[in-house]
Design a protein around this motif. Structure first.
Motif, short mmCIF file in Angstrom:
data_model
loop_
_atom_site.label_atom_id
_atom_site.label_comp_id
_atom_site.label_asym_id
_atom_site.label_seq_id
_atom_site.Cartn_x
_atom_site.Cartn_y
_atom_site.Cartn_z
N GLY A 91 22.26 20.18 -14.65
CA GLY A 91 23.14 19.13 -14.17
C GLY A 91 23.18 18.05 -15.24
N ILE A 92 24.35 17.49 -15.47
CA ILE A 92 24.52 16.62 -16.64
C ILE A 92 23.62 15.39 -16.62
N ALA A 93 23.23 14.93 -15.43
CA ALA A 93 22.40 13.73 -15.35
C ALA A 93 20.90 14.06 -15.46
N ALA A 94 20.57 15.34 -15.52
CA ALA A 94 19.16 15.74 -15.53
C ALA A 94 18.52 15.54 -16.90
N HIS A 95 17.20 15.69 -16.95
CA HIS A 95 16.48 15.68 -18.22
C HIS A 95 16.37 17.10 -18.74
N ILE A 96 16.37 17.26 -20.06
CA ILE A 96 16.15 18.57 -20.67
C ILE A 96 14.74 19.02 -20.26
N PRO A 97 14.60 20.26 -19.82
CA PRO A 97 13.27 20.71 -19.37
C PRO A 97 12.22 20.63 -20.48
N ALA A 98 10.98 20.59 -20.07
CA ALA A 98 9.87 20.53 -21.03
C ALA A 98 9.49 21.94 -21.45
N THR A 99 9.15 22.09 -22.72
CA THR A 99 8.76 23.40 -23.25
C THR A 99 7.55 23.94 -22.49
N GLY A 100 6.63 23.05 -22.19
CA GLY A 100 5.40 23.46 -21.50
C GLY A 100 5.65 24.00 -20.09
N ASP A 101 6.82 23.69 -19.54
CA ASP A 101 7.14 24.18 -18.19
C ASP A 101 7.72 25.60 -18.21
N GLN A 102 7.98 26.14 -19.40
CA GLN A 102 8.52 27.50 -19.50
C GLN A 102 7.38 28.51 -19.44
N ALA A 103 7.72 29.75 -19.11
CA ALA A 103 6.71 30.82 -19.15
C ALA A 103 6.12 30.88 -20.56
N VAL A 104 4.84 31.16 -20.66
CA VAL A 104 4.16 31.12 -21.96
C VAL A 104 4.88 31.99 -23.00
N SER A 105 5.30 33.18 -22.58
CA SER A 105 5.95 34.10 -23.53
C SER A 105 7.30 33.57 -24.01
N GLU A 106 7.87 32.62 -23.27
CA GLU A 106 9.20 32.12 -23.61
C GLU A 106 9.18 30.79 -24.34
N GLN A 107 8.00 30.19 -24.49
CA GLN A 107 7.94 28.83 -25.04
C GLN A 107 8.42 28.74 -26.50
N ALA A 108 8.06 29.75 -27.30
CA ALA A 108 8.45 29.71 -28.71
C ALA A 108 9.98 29.78 -28.85
N SER A 109 10.60 30.70 -28.09
CA SER A 109 12.06 30.82 -28.15
C SER A 109 12.73 29.56 -27.62
N PHE A 110 12.15 28.97 -26.58
CA PHE A 110 12.71 27.75 -25.97
C PHE A 110 12.66 26.60 -26.98
N GLN A 111 11.51 26.42 -27.62
CA GLN A 111 11.36 25.31 -28.58
C GLN A 111 12.27 25.53 -29.79
#
Lengths: 471, 194
Positions: free
Chosen positions: A299-319
Motif C-alpha cells: 500500500g502506498i502509505a506503508a513502510h518498505i518491509p524490513a530485510t530481517g522480516d523476510q525468510a532467511v533464504s530470501e534475505q539476500a535477494s530481498f536486500q
C-alpha cells in the motif's frame, strides 16, 4: 459433471487426450508480433510447411517500434530489419498484418479485444506472456515460446498439460483512488511472484463483476506476474456490450448463436477448484512496488518491509533488490523524488486509462523535474483520445502523448528510462533493467502515476483527490 | 532437437532467487531473427559493465567456475515468454539448469530445445550450493533415464520429476511438431465438428 470455466473451454478444444501425453489443444486464434515470430517462420521454411490456418492468425508490430514519427523508416538497423522481416513473413505465408501506419496497429493485447477478435470461449495464444489479458473475456489465453509459435503455425494446435485451477474472489466496494491495477498488485503482493505457477486463475466476486472490460483486462494481464499461465473472468452483460458492433465481432444470426454459447460459460456452482483465495476490496489501497519483482508491492502509505522480516533464504535477494532500487528498508516511499512517468503498456494503455488520467491532470501541471509519457495502446485508442480532446489536456499539463507501441515497458525500442533514474510506470514488470539498463521502476496505477507526475514525487493520490484542480 | 541422456559436469552457481528472463537476456538483445548468438548476451547486465568490460564479481567471469550445468535460486525464468532465454543459456554452453522452482513458460521453452530443467528440493539445492562453494570444481552427474542428480564427491543423490512424454522427446531428439503432425487428420476432423 460440474466443471470450472477453464475446464469447459479446455474440453471444448481437446483434439486428443491420451493418458501419459499432454492434450492436443486446438487454438482458435493466434496473435503474432515481430520479436518472437521470425525464428518460427524460419522453422516452417526448414520443414517445408505452410501456415496451416493463416485466417486464424493476426499480426501486428508493437514491441520494437518507435513511438514518435512512426511513418518514417525506423532509425535503428536491427529493429528496422526485424519489423521488415515480419512484413515479409506475413506476405509469404498469407497472414493479415496490422503494421505501422495501419489504422488497426497497436499493442497485440489491446487490438485483439478492440477489434472484436478476442471473444468468450476462444482459445488464444501469442508469443508474449501477457496474452493472459484476453482472458478478461472468458477466453483461455496464454503466452507461448517461439517453438510453440511454430507448432501453432504448423498445426493450429499445441501440446499442453491441463492446468490446475485457482479461483480468486474479491468482494466489496473499492475505496477512493483504488483501481483494477491496485487490485492485481495487491493480489500479487499477497501471493508472491510465483504463487500462481501451474494454475489458470479465474477472478470472481462482486468487485470483479462491477469492473469495466478495460479494468478486467488490466487484472487478467498481470496473471503471469504471479506465475500463472492465464487468468480469466466469466463473460457477462458488460462483456457482451463491449464486444457488440466491433470490427470482427459476430453479427446478425451469428451474434445470436454466439451469445447463446457465451451464456453457458461460467464455473458451475459446485465446480471444484484446486485452490481458492478470497480478498476483501476494502483492504486494498493504492499500491506501489518498491522492489525488483511485481510481488514486492505494498500500500502506498506503508513502510518498505524490513530485510530481517523476510525468510532467511530470501534475505539476500530481498536486500539485493533494495540496493538496486537505491532505497532503504523500513522507510516510506511517499515523497521520494522521481524522474519519469510512463503511462502505457498492455496493462494500462486503453481509452479508459487515458480518460482517467486526463480527468485528473486537467487544470494541473506536471512537475518540472519529471518527463511524462503517455503511450496509447493502439492507433484506435490514439484516435479516440484525440477525438475526445484528451490530447489537448495532456499537452496543457505537460504530458507527451506519443504513438502506439509497447514503448518504455520493456527497454527494447527507442523509449528507455536512463540508468539510475526512477520511473513510476503503469506497466507490468519492475525487473532490474526492465525499462533500460540500471533503470528503477515503481509499478502503480494510472492515477498514482499521474499524481507522481504532478508532484514530482511518489504520492498517495488520495491526498490530491480531495483538492480541486485549478482551472 | 538436441538429444540428452547423461551428463557429468562441474557447475556454475547463481544463488539468486526469482531470476527473470529480462536478467537472462534483456529485451534490447532480442532483435536477432535467428536462434544463434544469444549466449554472448546471457545475463548481460550482471556480466558486463556499461562500457562492455567484464564485471569481475559475476560468477560467469570467474575462471574458477565452469561447466555445462547452471544452478540457480528458486523461481528461475519468471517473467516474459521469450524463448531467447533458453536459447541464450544453451548458446553459452549449458545443457542443464537446476533450481528448486521454475516458471512454467521457461520450463516449457527449455524442454522444447533440449535444455533440461531439473527441479530439486530446497534442501538439495542448498547442498549443491554449499558443496560448490567449498570446491569450485565439484561435479554433478545428471541421469535423465533414471531421473537422478548426484553430487559426485559425496554421492548425495536426489530424484527429479519429468513428464514421460517430454523425457522420451529429449532422449530421442523429437519435438512436439513431429508428434502433432502425425495426427493432422484428427485436427481436420476436429475442425469439422466446430
Amino acid at each position: 459433471m460440474s466443471k470450472t470455466l477453464v475446464e469447459k473451454i479446455w474440453d471444448a478444444h481437446v483434439v486428443k487426450s491420451e493418458v501419459g501425453f499432454p492434450d492436443i489443444l486446438y487454438i482458435d486464434t493466434h496473435l503474432i508480433h515481430e520479436v518472437t515470430s521470425p525464428q518460427a517462420f524460419d522453422g516452417l521454411r526448414k520443414r517445408g510447411l505452410p501456415v496451416f490456418r493463416p485466417q486464424q492468425t493476426v499480426a501486428t508490430a508493437d514491441h520494437n517500434v518507435p513511438t514518435l514519427n512512426q511513418l518514417q523508416p525506423i532509425k535503428e538497423e536491427l529493429s528496422r530489419f526485424q519489423v521488415d522481416m515480419l512484413t515479409k513473413n506475413c506476405a509469404e505465408f498469407g497472414i493479415e498484418l496490422y503494421g505501422l501506419g495501419h489504422p488497426f496497429q497497436g499493442i497485440v493485447h489491446v487490438i485483439g479485444p478492440e477489434l472484436g477478435i478476442t471473444l468468450p470461449g476462444k482459445t488464444m495464444v501469442c508469443g508474449d506472456s501477457h496474452t493472459s489479458t484476453h482472458g478478461a473475456f472468458g477466453a483461455i489465453a496464454f503466452g507461448i515460446g517461439t517453438s510453440q509459435v511454430e507448432q501453432v503455425f504448423a498445426t493450429q494446435c499445441l501440446l499442453q498439460q491441463r492446468p490446475k485451477t485457482m479461483k480468486i474472489e474479491v468482494n466489496g466496494e473499492l475505496g477512493k483512488g483504488v483501481s483494477a491495477k491496485d487490485i492485481i498488485l495487491y493480489i500479487i503482493a499477497k501471493i508472491s511472484a510465483a504463487g500462481g505457477t501451474g494454475y489458470f486463475i479465474e477472478y470472481a466476486g462482486s468487485t470483479i463483476e462491477a469492473l469495466s472490460m478495460e479494468a478486467r483486462m488490466t487484472i487478467c494481464n498481470m496473471s503471469i506476474e504471479m506465475g500463472a499461465r492465464g487468468g480469466l473472468i466469466a463473460p457477462d452483460q458488460i462483456t457482451y456490450d463491449y464486444i457488440k458492433g466491433r470490427e470482427f465481432a459476430p453479427a446478425g444470426e451469428e451474434w445470436d448463436k454466439a451469445l447463446a454459447y457465451w451464456k453457458t460459460l461460467y464455473s458451475d456452482a459446485d465446480a471444484k477448484f484446486d485452490s481458492v483465495l478470497t480478498f476483501d476490496a476494502a483492504d486494498i489501497s493504492p499500491m506501489i512496488t518498491y522492489g525488483t519483482n511485481p510481488g514486492m508491492g505494498m500500500g502506498i502509505a506503508a513502510h518498505i518491509p524490513a530485510t530481517g522480516d523476510q525468510a532467511v533464504s530470501e534475505q539476500a535477494s530481498f536486500q539485493k533488490a533494495l540496493d538496486y532500487m537505491g532505497i532503504e528498508e523500513d522507510t516510506e516511499l511517499v515523497g521520494k523524488a522521481i524522474d519519469y512517468v510512463f503511462i502505457g503498456s498492455c496493462t494500462n494503455s486503453r481509452i479508459e486509462d487515458l480518460r482517467e488520467v486526463a480527468e485528473f491532470v486537467k487544470g494541473r501541471q506536471k512537475a518540472e523535474n519529471v518527463i511524462a509519457w503517455i503511450v496509447p495502446g493502439s492507433k484506435q485508442v490514439e484516435q479516440q483520445a484525440i477525438a475526445e480532446g484528451l490530447d489537448k489536456i495532456f499537452e496543457a499539463a505537460g504530458f507527451q502523448l506519443r504513438e502506439p507501441g509497447c514503448s518504455a515497458c520493456l527497454g527494447m525500442n527507442e523509449d528507455k528510462i536512463p540508468a539510475g533514474k526512477y520511473c513510476v510506470s503503469t506497466s507490468n514488470r519492475n525487473f532490474e533493467g526492465r525499462q533500460g539498463p540500471d533503470s528503477r521502476t515503481f509499478l502503480a496505477s494510472p492515477l498514482t502515476a499521474a499524481a507522481a507526475a504532478i508532484t514530482g514525487k511518489v504520492t498517495d493520490v488520495r491526498t490530491l483527490l480531495n483538492e480541486p484542480a485549478h482551472a | 532437437m538436441r538429444k540428452f541422456e547423461k551428463l557429468t559436469s562441474a557447475v556454475v552457481p547463481l544463488n539468486i532467487e526469482n531470476i527473470d528472463t529480462d536478467q537472462i537476456i534483456p529485451a534490447r538483445f532480442l532483435k536477432a531473427t535467428t536462434r544463434e548468438g544469444f549466449g554472448e548476451n546471457l545475463f548481460r547486465d550482471w556480466r558486463y559493465n556499461g562500457d562492455h568490460t567484464l564485471k569481475a564479481d559475476f560468477v560467469m567471469n570467474n575462471p574458477d567456475y565452469s561447466g555445462r550445468i547452471l544452478v540457480a535460486g528458486k523461481n528461475f525464468g519468471c517473467g516474459s515468454s521469450r524463448e531467447h532465454a533458453a536459447w541464450a543459456i544453451q548458446d553459452a554452453g549449458f545443457d542443464v539448469v537446476i533450481s528448486s522452482f521454475f516458471a512454467d513458460i521457461f520450463k516449457g521453452n527449455a524442454l522444447n530445445n533440449g535444455l533440461l530443467p531439473i527441479q530439486v528440493s530446497d534442501a538439495f539445492l542448498a547442498e549443491i550450493f554449499s558443496t560448490v562453494e567449498k570446491d569450485h570444481n565439484a561435479a554433478l552427474q545428471v541421469d535423465l533415464e533414471n531421473q537422478t542428480v548426484t553430487i559426485v564427491a559425496t554421492g548425495a543423490k536426489e530424484g527429479f520429476e519429468i513428464n514421460a512424454y517430454k523425457k522420451s522427446c529429449l532422449i530421442n531428439g523429437y519435438d512436439d511438431i513431429d508428434f502433432i503432425l502425425n495426427q493432422k487428420h484428427l485436427i481436420e476432423e476436429f475442425e469439422q465438428t466446430k
